[in-house]
Design an enzyme around this catalytic site. Structure first.
Site, PDB file in Angstrom:
ATOM      1  N   LYS A 162       0.849  -1.212   0.000  1.00 39.54           N
ATOM      2  CA  LYS A 162       0.000   0.000   0.000  1.00 39.54           C
ATOM      3  C   LYS A 162       0.872   1.246   0.000  1.00 39.54           C
ATOM      4  O   LYS A 162       0.661   2.179  -0.778  1.00 39.54           O
ATOM      5  CB  LYS A 162      -0.907   0.007   1.242  1.00 39.54           C
ATOM      6  CG  LYS A 162      -1.564   1.368   1.472  1.00 39.54           C
ATOM      7  CD  LYS A 162      -2.240   1.501   2.812  1.00 39.54           C
ATOM      8  CE  LYS A 162      -1.386   1.761   3.995  1.00 39.54           C
ATOM      9  NZ  LYS A 162      -1.241   3.156   4.447  1.00 39.54           N
TER      10      LYS A 162
ATOM     11  N   ASP B 198       5.087   0.922  11.974  1.00 40.14           N
ATOM     12  CA  ASP B 198       3.866   0.291  11.458  1.00 40.14           C
ATOM     13  C   ASP B 198       3.701  -1.154  11.930  1.00 40.14           C
ATOM     14  O   ASP B 198       2.666  -1.778  11.665  1.00 40.14           O
ATOM     15  CB  ASP B 198       3.843   0.336   9.920  1.00 40.14           C
ATOM     16  CG  ASP B 198       3.660   1.751   9.408  1.00 40.14           C
ATOM     17  OD1 ASP B 198       3.262   2.625  10.190  1.00 40.14           O
ATOM     18  OD2 ASP B 198       3.924   1.980   8.206  1.00 40.14           O
TER      19      ASP B 198
ATOM     20  N   ARG C 230      -8.560   0.276   5.060  1.00 39.81           N
ATOM     21  CA  ARG C 230      -7.718   1.279   4.386  1.00 39.81           C
ATOM     22  C   ARG C 230      -6.440   0.647   3.856  1.00 39.81           C
ATOM     23  O   ARG C 230      -5.875   1.122   2.882  1.00 39.81           O
ATOM     24  CB  ARG C 230      -7.318   2.388   5.371  1.00 39.81           C
ATOM     25  CG  ARG C 230      -8.483   3.199   5.847  1.00 39.81           C
ATOM     26  CD  ARG C 230      -7.991   4.342   6.664  1.00 39.81           C
ATOM     27  NE  ARG C 230      -7.293   5.262   5.779  1.00 39.81           N
ATOM     28  CZ  ARG C 230      -7.182   6.552   5.971  1.00 39.81           C
ATOM     29  NH1 ARG C 230      -7.726   7.092   7.031  1.00 39.81           N
ATOM     30  NH2 ARG C 230      -6.540   7.314   5.132  1.00 39.81           N
TER      31      ARG C 230
HETATM   32  N1  EPU Z   1       7.358  14.664  10.322  1.00 41.76           N
HETATM   33  C1  EPU Z   1       7.633  15.986  10.585  1.00 41.76           C
HETATM   34  N2  EPU Z   1       7.437  16.888   9.579  1.00 41.76           N
HETATM   35  C2  EPU Z   1       7.020  16.513   8.335  1.00 41.76           C
HETATM   36  C3  EPU Z   1       6.762  15.158   8.088  1.00 41.76           C
HETATM   37  C4  EPU Z   1       6.951  14.247   9.111  1.00 41.76           C
HETATM   38  O1  EPU Z   1       8.020  16.358  11.700  1.00 41.76           O
HETATM   39  O2  EPU Z   1       6.881  17.392   7.468  1.00 41.76           O
HETATM   40  C5  EPU Z   1       7.556  13.669  11.407  1.00 41.76           C
HETATM   41  C6  EPU Z   1       6.301  12.863  11.711  1.00 41.76           C
HETATM   42  O3  EPU Z   1       5.430  13.540  12.586  1.00 41.76           O
HETATM   43  C7  EPU Z   1       6.876  11.587  12.288  1.00 41.76           C
HETATM   44  C8  EPU Z   1       8.170  11.411  11.496  1.00 41.76           C
HETATM   45  O4  EPU Z   1       8.476  12.704  10.949  1.00 41.76           O
HETATM   46  O5  EPU Z   1       7.201  11.777  13.648  1.00 41.76           O
HETATM   47  C9  EPU Z   1       8.090  10.408  10.387  1.00 41.76           C
HETATM   48  O6  EPU Z   1       6.917  10.640   9.605  1.00 41.76           O
HETATM   49  P1  EPU Z   1       6.899  10.373   8.035  1.00 41.76           P
HETATM   50  O7  EPU Z   1       6.819  11.667   7.317  1.00 41.76           O
HETATM   51  O8  EPU Z   1       8.020   9.467   7.667  1.00 41.76           O
HETATM   52  O9  EPU Z   1       5.506   9.618   7.851  1.00 41.76           O
HETATM   53  P2  EPU Z   1       4.661   9.607   6.508  1.00 41.76           P
HETATM   54  O10 EPU Z   1       5.587   9.666   5.367  1.00 41.76           O
HETATM   55  O11 EPU Z   1       3.577  10.586   6.592  1.00 41.76           O
HETATM   56  C10 EPU Z   1       4.717   7.020   6.135  1.00 41.76           C
HETATM   57  C11 EPU Z   1       3.726   5.903   6.091  1.00 41.76           C
HETATM   58  C12 EPU Z   1       3.203   5.638   7.496  1.00 41.76           C
HETATM   59  C13 EPU Z   1       4.394   5.287   8.395  1.00 41.76           C
HETATM   60  C14 EPU Z   1       5.419   6.427   8.366  1.00 41.76           C
HETATM   61  C15 EPU Z   1       6.674   6.117   9.143  1.00 41.76           C
HETATM   62  C16 EPU Z   1       2.734   6.095   3.904  1.00 41.76           C
HETATM   63  C17 EPU Z   1       1.540   6.385   3.085  1.00 41.76           C
HETATM   64  N3  EPU Z   1       2.623   6.269   5.211  1.00 41.76           N
HETATM   65  O12 EPU Z   1       4.009   8.162   6.605  1.00 41.76           O
HETATM   66  O13 EPU Z   1       2.359   4.500   7.377  1.00 41.76           O
HETATM   67  O14 EPU Z   1       3.949   5.080   9.708  1.00 41.76           O
HETATM   68  O15 EPU Z   1       5.809   6.677   6.997  1.00 41.76           O
HETATM   69  O16 EPU Z   1       7.310   4.983   8.652  1.00 41.76           O
HETATM   70  O17 EPU Z   1       3.755   5.681   3.377  1.00 41.76           O
HETATM   71  C18 EPU Z   1       0.571   3.081   7.926  1.00 41.76           C
HETATM   72  O18 EPU Z   1       0.751   2.483   6.841  1.00 41.76           O
HETATM   73  O19 EPU Z   1      -0.152   2.609   8.843  1.00 41.76           O
HETATM   74  C19 EPU Z   1       1.251   4.359   8.164  1.00 41.76           C
HETATM   75  C20 EPU Z   1       0.838   5.237   9.066  1.00 41.76           C
END
Ligand code: EPU
Length: 425
Positions: A22, A312, A404
């Site tokens: 996903k 995750d 989801r």
């Molecule tokens: N963060 C910031 N600023 C930003 C972006 C992120 O401070 O602009 C922080 C977040 O709050 C968090 C950390 O950085 O503490 C990591 O977040 P990240 O941006 O890596 O998360 P994401 O890219 O939004 C993806 C996955 C999530 C997974 C996270 C971490 C997708 C669609 N989502 O989210 O997946 O938990 O990486 O590995 O790829 C799930 O599948 O259940 C899920 C939540």
């Protein structure tokens, strides 16, 4: 709202086929906006998040056809303005920003709010786009991003206070592929899904090196073309079935998972073995059999960016450790608030104390079925796992969370011998 009735106590055995990822599919689908030519993406899981992404692409003007895991997209003439009504349903919608600014030099996307697993800011996404020359205006809850003279390659460090960002790295990479000159992303996320996106973009004609390391280099190109691409297996779905096998597998036969990637499963495999379970891969690393150990023991877990233990998988392992003798400590450094499942598991008899991003689990408790509430995708999976080895029936409400991101999880578990009913309402 559908709910799931898990009648516990059945032993799982047999073979399960793992779906496409996903979290790899979502940015790859968004990346098809970078070309007007047709892209064919295979093994896209049929879950509501990929369907939301397809709705967004369609609303932007792309022609999309979907049939059994294969999605065919032609983003001929597209709009820069993403409709709030669809975008608000899924936080990962923000990964359309990079491709839209790259191709149209502007994008209007609503600002995602917080969610149950944490605040989830977007500052690093915006930092990456601003480094490439975009300006950002916030108005009425929307982000208007514009690069009047196009994007220009630049060096940018994307480290935040919780480490690198997966979708932030994706957004900057997708923006940079059509920028003028060279972009360097320092402190990039190394997750396998980032590597899969880079492979997809390179197949479209992009020039990206270093994906999977902390430094990604992108040499901008004039144009990208259509491709035929197959997404990687879902390491989180696979990890979830591995934990199911450890918790409720038949000790002699265990559960075999097909279509997996051994390398991507290293952190979950290592913790299962440390906890006393057996995990054996075939020579190619594409299939594995998991059997529950005779003397399982508690383990400590600290989540970390890849190749660390994935956030995750935190909820699913918390569920395993609740029924494993001994004391286990689980800390989530990425999403310290991601422990809503613990209160629900406590209602089933688990002994878990959560404080400040850390769960202390007094394991080895016998669980008994209860009505519980799913709070997010992985928390729902953890409740299903707890239900599998509980006495009696666990009723899991707000099932849309699990739909989801898990393709037919109930059918797949039933095929392995679980007694699960979906009640449609
Ligand atoms: N963060 C910031 N600023 C930003 C972006 C992120 O401070 O602009 C922080 C977040 O709050 C968090 C950390 O950085 O503490 C990591 O977040 P990240 O941006 O890596 O998360 P994401 O890219 O939004 C993806 C996955 C999530 C997974 C996270 C971490 C997708 C669609 N989502 O989210 O997946 O938990 O990486 O590995 O790829 C799930 O599948 O259940 C899920 C939540």
């Amino acid at each position: 709202m559908d709910k799931l009735l898990v009648h516990g106590g059945k032993k799982l055995q047999g073979t399960v086929h793992i779906s496409g990822s996903k979290n790899a599919s979502l940015p790859i689908l968004a990346a098809t906006l970078l070309t007007g030519e047709t892209c064919i993406i295979r093994r896209v899981p049929d879950v509501s998040d990929t369907n939301y992404m397809i709705q967004i692409l369609t609303a932007l003007g792309a022609e999309v056809e979907r049939s059994s895991g294969t999605v065919r997209i032609t983003a001929g003439t597209i709009s820069h303005d993403a409709p709030y009504e669809i975008v608000r349903k899924m936080r990962a919608s923000i990964c359309i920003m990079g491709p839209l600014v790259a191709r149209l030099h502007k994008a209007s996307v609503s600002l995602p709010g917080g969610c149950v697993i944490g605040d989830r800011p977007v500052d690093l996404h915006l930092k990456g786009l601003e480094a490439l020359g975009a300006t950002i205006d916030m108005e009425g809850g929307n982000m208007h991003i514009e690069a009047k003279d196009g994007l220009h390659g630049q060096e940018c460090d994307l480290r935040g206070k919780h480490g690198p960002t997966v979708l932030g790295t994706d957004n900057m990479m997708m923006a940079a592929v059509l920028a003028k000159g060279k972009t360097v992303i320092e402190s990039a996320a190394c997750e396998p899904e980032v590597v899969d996106l880079a492979n997809f973009l390179n197949k479209m004609g992009a020039k990206i090196t270093g994906a999977g390391t902390r430094r990604i280099e992108i040499e901008g190109v004039e144009k990208l073309h259509g491709v035929d691409y197959t997404v990687i297996p879902d390491r989180i779905e696979a990890g979830t079935f591995m934990v199911a096998a450890a918790m409720a597998g038949c000790p002699e036969k265990g559960v075999t998972l097909n279509r997996v990637c051994q390398e991507d499963l290293k952190p979950s495999t290592a913790k299962l073995i440390e906890a006393g379970h057996s995990v054996e891969f075939n020579a190619k690393g594409t299939s594995c059999t998991v059997k529950p150990g005779q003397n399982p023991k508690g383990v400590n877990i600290v989540t970390a960016p890849f190749p660390g233990f994935p956030t995750d998988m935190q909820a699913q392992f918390t569920s395993l450790l609740a029924v494993t003798p001994g004391i286990s400590v689980v800390e989530d450094t990425i999403f310290p608030q991601r422990f809503m499942h613990c209160a629900e598991m406590s209602r089933m008899g688990a002994n878990i104390k959560v404080d400040n991003g850390t769960a202390v689990i007094q394991g080895g408790k016998k669980l008994s079925g209860a009505p519980v509430m799913a709070s997010d995708l992985r928390a729902s999976a953890a409740l299903v796992l707890s239900g599998l080895c509980s006495e009696g029936t666990t009723e899991i409400n707000r099932l849309y969370h699990i739909d989801r991101g898990y393709e037919n999880i109930d059918d797949k578990l039933v095929m392995l011998g679980a007694d699960i009913e979906r009640v449609r309402e």
